[in-house]
Scaffold this motif. Sequence first.
Motif, short mmCIF file in Angstrom:
data_model
loop_
_atom_site.label_atom_id
_atom_site.label_comp_id
_atom_site.label_asym_id
_atom_site.label_seq_id
_atom_site.Cartn_x
_atom_site.Cartn_y
_atom_site.Cartn_z
N ALA A 40 0.77 -1.19 -0.17
CA ALA A 40 -0.20 0.06 0.03
C ALA A 40 0.74 1.16 -0.11
N PRO A 41 0.42 2.22 -0.56
CA PRO A 41 1.08 3.65 -0.72
C PRO A 41 1.72 4.23 0.78
N TYR A 42 2.89 4.58 0.86
CA TYR A 42 3.34 5.00 2.25
C TYR A 42 2.77 6.41 2.42
N ASN A 43 2.19 6.80 3.57
CA ASN A 43 1.56 7.85 3.80
C ASN A 43 2.18 8.51 5.14
N GLY A 44 3.36 8.11 5.34
CA GLY A 44 3.58 8.30 6.99
C GLY A 44 4.62 9.68 6.91
N PRO A 45 5.44 9.85 7.74
CA PRO A 45 6.26 11.09 8.20
C PRO A 45 7.01 11.06 6.83
N THR A 48 13.69 14.13 7.34
CA THR A 48 15.19 13.79 6.70
C THR A 48 15.21 12.46 6.72
N GLU A 49 15.04 11.55 7.77
CA GLU A 49 15.30 9.91 7.81
C GLU A 49 14.52 9.23 7.00
N GLN A 50 13.18 9.75 6.55
CA GLN A 50 12.51 9.04 5.44
C GLN A 50 13.40 9.44 4.13
N ILE A 51 13.36 10.55 3.75
CA ILE A 51 14.08 11.14 2.46
C ILE A 51 15.42 10.65 2.27
N PRO A 75 5.78 11.83 -0.88
CA PRO A 75 6.69 10.53 -1.12
C PRO A 75 6.45 9.98 -2.48
N SER A 76 5.12 10.18 -3.02
CA SER A 76 4.70 9.59 -4.15
C SER A 76 5.44 10.43 -5.17
N ALA A 77 5.34 11.95 -5.18
CA ALA A 77 5.97 12.68 -6.03
C ALA A 77 7.45 12.76 -6.28
N LYS A 353 7.31 3.34 -3.49
CA LYS A 353 6.30 4.24 -2.82
C LYS A 353 5.39 3.34 -1.83
N SER A 354 6.01 2.25 -1.48
CA SER A 354 5.15 1.33 -0.72
C SER A 354 5.35 1.58 0.77
N GLU A 355 4.44 1.37 1.90
CA GLU A 355 4.86 1.32 3.33
C GLU A 355 5.97 0.31 3.60
N HIS A 356 5.92 -0.95 2.70
CA HIS A 356 6.97 -1.86 3.17
C HIS A 356 8.49 -1.19 2.73
N PHE A 357 8.60 -0.54 1.72
CA PHE A 357 9.91 -0.19 1.47
C PHE A 357 10.24 1.03 2.75
N PHE A 358 9.36 1.67 3.34
CA PHE A 358 9.74 2.84 4.12
C PHE A 358 9.68 2.28 5.64
N ASP A 359 9.45 0.87 5.96
CA ASP A 359 9.26 0.69 7.13
C ASP A 359 10.41 0.69 7.71
#
Length: 557
Positions: A40-45, A48-51, A75-77, A353-359
């Motif tokens: 599912a698409p990531y919609n969290g924070p 800097t740490e995620q980017i 994140p999607s863009a 773009k997934s929640e999984h990638f940004f876990d």
Amino acid sequence: MTKALNRRALLRFSRLAKRGLETTNYQPGPPMVSVVSGLAPYNGPWETEQIAHLLRRTMFGARNSDINYFREMSPSAAVDALLADEPLPAPPVNDYGHEMPDPYVPNGVSWVDSPYVHDLEEWRNYSLKCWWIGNMLEQAPTLREKMAMFWFNHIPIEFWEVYNARYSYHYLNRMYENVYGNFKTLMKALTLEPAMLIYLNGTSNNAGAPDENFARELQELYCIGKGPGSGFTEQDVQAAARVLTGWKTDYLNPDAFFDPGSHDAEDKQFSVFYNNAIIQGKQGQSGAEELDELLDLLFDNEETAKYICRKIYTYFVYQTLDEEIETNIIEPLAQLLRDNSYEIKPVLETLLKSEHFFDPWFRGSMLKSPLEQVVGLCREMHVDFPDGSDYQELFDLRMNLLSYLPNMLQDPGDPPEVAGWAAWYQSPIFYKWWITVATLPKRAEHTDMLLFTGYASGNFLAGIDVVAFTETLDNAADPNALVEEVLAIFYAIEVADEVKQQFKSNLLSGQLSDYYWTSAWTDYQDNPANMAFYNVVQSRLQSFYQAIFQLEEYQLL
């Protein structure tokens, strides 16, 4: 002192493993059941740490300017921007003329379409390697360079084995042309590239004496793999080799060609794994059509989509696959790939773009490759190289950079195996291949060299300007804020407060009051021409960054 530090670093990797990083093979990591995120698409924070996590995995180094650039996007863009098409890099030029005069190609002119000249191929190979390194150093904020390396590792050649720089360039350029494109299209193109026909003996594959080398790797390494569902047989290897007979190249022709007289025109029977398919033999030039039928056979098999999705996953996300990952990530991505006729971009979009990638589980879960460490450091610290007009200076500087990589076990263009670099494919060790008692000190020696001297050419020195870099940060006068901002850029995982205090002590020269750094920095900022003020902040910053780069957390991706 450096050697002792590196011995301690090797020991500390086992402690990092307990935090979910699995940087040792001797103790099992924690179970993957803690990872419950999906596609599912990531919609969290979006801080800097995620980017930085996204950029470390998709580029060679996460520069603070790149982090700030993507901060303004969703994140999607950001992923859309990373996957944007861009013009192909200009081809390499004769930048080696001061080392080996080339009577056929003037200095500064491209050699990629010039005739083969045995005595010049060594230097043209070096020129190609330097060109590739230059593309990585100067990359736009896109995924192109990281994906080009993915393809080269997945379907590699060895420049020194081919020993025709023109062919090796065109092979690599095929990957640039199709970097996010169609896997099947790319596979056919690389099959017929002269570099591959030379590298895996395709040009020696004749009716009556079929050479099975490429036919085996086509199935075992490039398409089907050796996963749990793989069941191709020796019969399939032999049949595929016969299909591929007749494709030729030589050092005088720029392209591959089909020789009907060398082609096996009999029928080719495949095993039950391929539903007992038969590729009917064809006479004359029609024999060339059998290659398309063979590729159809491979790409109609569901294992091909699963295999390439596993390779993408272990390259960008994590290098351990369990049943949960297979079911919830690999199989849906493989279905998406098949639904899109093997177009790679939809798979990359969905995964990145997934929640999984940004876990958070995956941040710092891999070790940097030598290229990620060496090129990444140059990019992260804004190391300046001369512009492209100084091509001979650039050649010398990039050759200097290249000289560090083989001792770290990665020579661009020349992987040690036909399967690429073991750290990107060899289960269960994977990335642990990069770090040994010999290679870890080499990494520290390289960072120290960049901090205190730099790459040298006849008229140029390219090194880290710690003062200029620190001036790009938001609050350099506050040692606490400076430590936090630098660690957010360079470290994928959090470190203990006592470690931060040790870093800060470098800025304070061992003193206790923050004023000792704030005053020194303010004095320099108010009087930038005062060399005494400059030298104070430079020496402290060199010690500060040296400590950061030598701590083993810097090796994590």
